[in-house]
Design an enzyme around this catalytic site. Structure first.
Site, PDB file in Angstrom:
ATOM      1  N   ARG A 235       0.846  -1.183   0.000  1.00 20.04           N
ATOM      2  CA  ARG A 235       0.000   0.000   0.000  1.00 20.04           C
ATOM      3  C   ARG A 235       0.890   1.246   0.000  1.00 20.04           C
ATOM      4  O   ARG A 235       1.862   1.333   0.767  1.00 20.04           O
ATOM      5  CB  ARG A 235      -0.919   0.030   1.232  1.00 20.04           C
ATOM      6  CG  ARG A 235      -2.063  -0.965   1.186  1.00 20.04           C
ATOM      7  CD  ARG A 235      -3.127  -0.541   0.189  1.00 20.04           C
ATOM      8  NE  ARG A 235      -4.342  -1.346   0.298  1.00 20.04           N
ATOM      9  CZ  ARG A 235      -4.554  -2.470  -0.361  1.00 20.04           C
ATOM     10  NH1 ARG A 235      -3.609  -2.939  -1.189  1.00 20.04           N
ATOM     11  NH2 ARG A 235      -5.690  -3.134  -0.217  1.00 20.04           N
ATOM     12  N   GLU A 264      -3.084   7.889  -6.610  1.00 16.15           N
ATOM     13  CA  GLU A 264      -2.907   7.266  -7.922  1.00 16.15           C
ATOM     14  C   GLU A 264      -3.932   7.823  -8.903  1.00 16.15           C
ATOM     15  O   GLU A 264      -5.092   8.002  -8.532  1.00 16.15           O
ATOM     16  CB  GLU A 264      -3.049   5.741  -7.795  1.00 16.15           C
ATOM     17  CG  GLU A 264      -2.011   5.127  -6.861  1.00 16.15           C
ATOM     18  CD  GLU A 264      -2.194   3.636  -6.635  1.00 16.15           C
ATOM     19  OE1 GLU A 264      -3.199   3.071  -7.131  1.00 16.15           O
ATOM     20  OE2 GLU A 264      -1.351   3.028  -5.961  1.00 16.15           O
ATOM     21  N   HIS A 281       0.621   0.213 -10.045  1.00 16.86           N
ATOM     22  CA  HIS A 281      -0.249  -0.643  -9.232  1.00 16.86           C
ATOM     23  C   HIS A 281      -0.720  -1.865 -10.041  1.00 16.86           C
ATOM     24  O   HIS A 281      -1.927  -2.060 -10.264  1.00 16.86           O
ATOM     25  CB  HIS A 281      -1.449   0.139  -8.702  1.00 16.86           C
ATOM     26  CG  HIS A 281      -2.034  -0.461  -7.462  1.00 16.86           C
ATOM     27  ND1 HIS A 281      -2.678   0.276  -6.510  1.00 16.86           N
ATOM     28  CD2 HIS A 281      -2.085  -1.747  -7.019  1.00 16.86           C
ATOM     29  CE1 HIS A 281      -3.094  -0.505  -5.532  1.00 16.86           C
ATOM     30  NE2 HIS A 281      -2.750  -1.746  -5.816  1.00 16.86           N
TER      31      HIS A 281
END
Length: 308
Positions: A235, A264, A281
């Site tokens: 994370r 993001e 990601h």
């Protein structure tokens, strides 16, 4: 007709089956076309008329959920529920589901890829060569180094198994100790500070909870070896990104492989550094795993809506 929102921005792009499952059951759906993780206000705007949502990592706090009186089902595409206020959701009688499809292999393979890339400076060499620059940068051996793992859960254990050929000295820090696994793979549990000090490669696989937010700040980065490889496929909120930036700028022989960011899409200053590898990601972005996750999340959503 039930109406749902597909919050992950790439939902249904790799297989039509998840969307077909919704259409077969006459469920109306809206897609996240923004290409990014939604803010609280954007999420409320998209969900205000929806009965259910297939959730990514966007935040479902009490402040968000209290503004969504029609929402009855949250189907999480993934295994973590740290972005959902579970207590408040229960109070509002919102049904919560998460996928059981394992992300362990997908995320641990990415972690290993980032590790090798950082050690051998593969991205940097490739970028130079494509720009017409024939320049060799010295890499390092991974063999016989000390690998420190923060969070020895499913993904951390999968990484351990993948790394057996490197003959690592493996250290781990986790509140819940699996002594049988540690004995089998010759892992030594360490305090958080000692692990930071001793690791040549440091990989984060912890859940996001209150104690994990900003887990790594200046004080912690100052404990690291000056040539450490830092990996985060967990994370983004775990790191104070400004402090990571300062550490990597100060220590040119250190490097990092980062797949997750606090905001993001990420557009910050870390992207300007040569000693960091960044990915958007993609931990769960293995085609086989992604298809399973999306189908399972839709089936969970349908189950929750049918039991409404």
């Amino acid at each position: 007709m039930k109406k749902v929102f597909l919050a992950t921005s790439t939902f249904g792009k790799f297989s039509k089956k998840p969307i077909e499952l919704l259409e077969e059951r006459k469920i109306s759906y809206l897609c996240n076309t923004s290409g990014k993780k939604l803010s609280n206000n954007d999420l409320v705007e998209k969900l205000k008329e929806c009965d259910g949502v297939i959730a990514g990592t966007e935040l479902y706090s009490s402040k968000v959920l209290e503004r969504l009186p029609k929402l009855k089902v949250i189907s999480r595409l993934g295994i973590g529920l740290d972005n959902v206020d579970l207590e408040f959701a229960k109070k509002k009688e919102i049904k919560i589901f998460k996928t059981q499809t394992s992300l362990n292999e997908s995320v641990s393979e990415l972690t290993l890829g980032l590790m090798i890339n950082a050690a051998k400076k593969i991205n940097q060499h490739s970028s130079n060569l494509k720009s017409g620059i024939w320049k060799k940068e010295m890499g390092i051996l991974l063999s016989n180094k000390t690998l420190g793992i923060i969070g020895l859960g499913g993904i951390g254990k999968s990484l351990v198994k993948l790394c057996q050929g490197f003959n690592f000295n493996i250290l781990a820090h986790d509140i819940n100790k699996d002594n049988d696994f540690a004995k089998k793979y010759k892992i030594k549990y360490e305090s958080f500070q000692n692990l930071l000090k001793k690791s040549d490669v440091l990989s984060f696989h912890t859940n996001l909870n209150r104690s994990a937010i900003n887990l790594m700040g200046k004080t912690q980065f100052d404990l690291l070896k000056k040539n450490v490889i830092i990996l985060n496929t967990s994370r983004g909120e775990i790191f104070k990104e400004k402090d990571l930036l300062d550490f990597l700028k100060k220590n040119k022989n250190a490097s990092a492989g980062i797949d997750v960011f606090s905001e993001e899409p990420y557009k910050g200053n870390l992207l300007k550094l040569k000693n960091i590898i960044t990915t958007p990601h993609i931990g769960s972005y293995s085609r086989e795993i992604r298809n399973e996750l999306e189908i399972e999340s839709v089936l969970n959503l349908i189950k929750g809506l049918n039991n409404d």
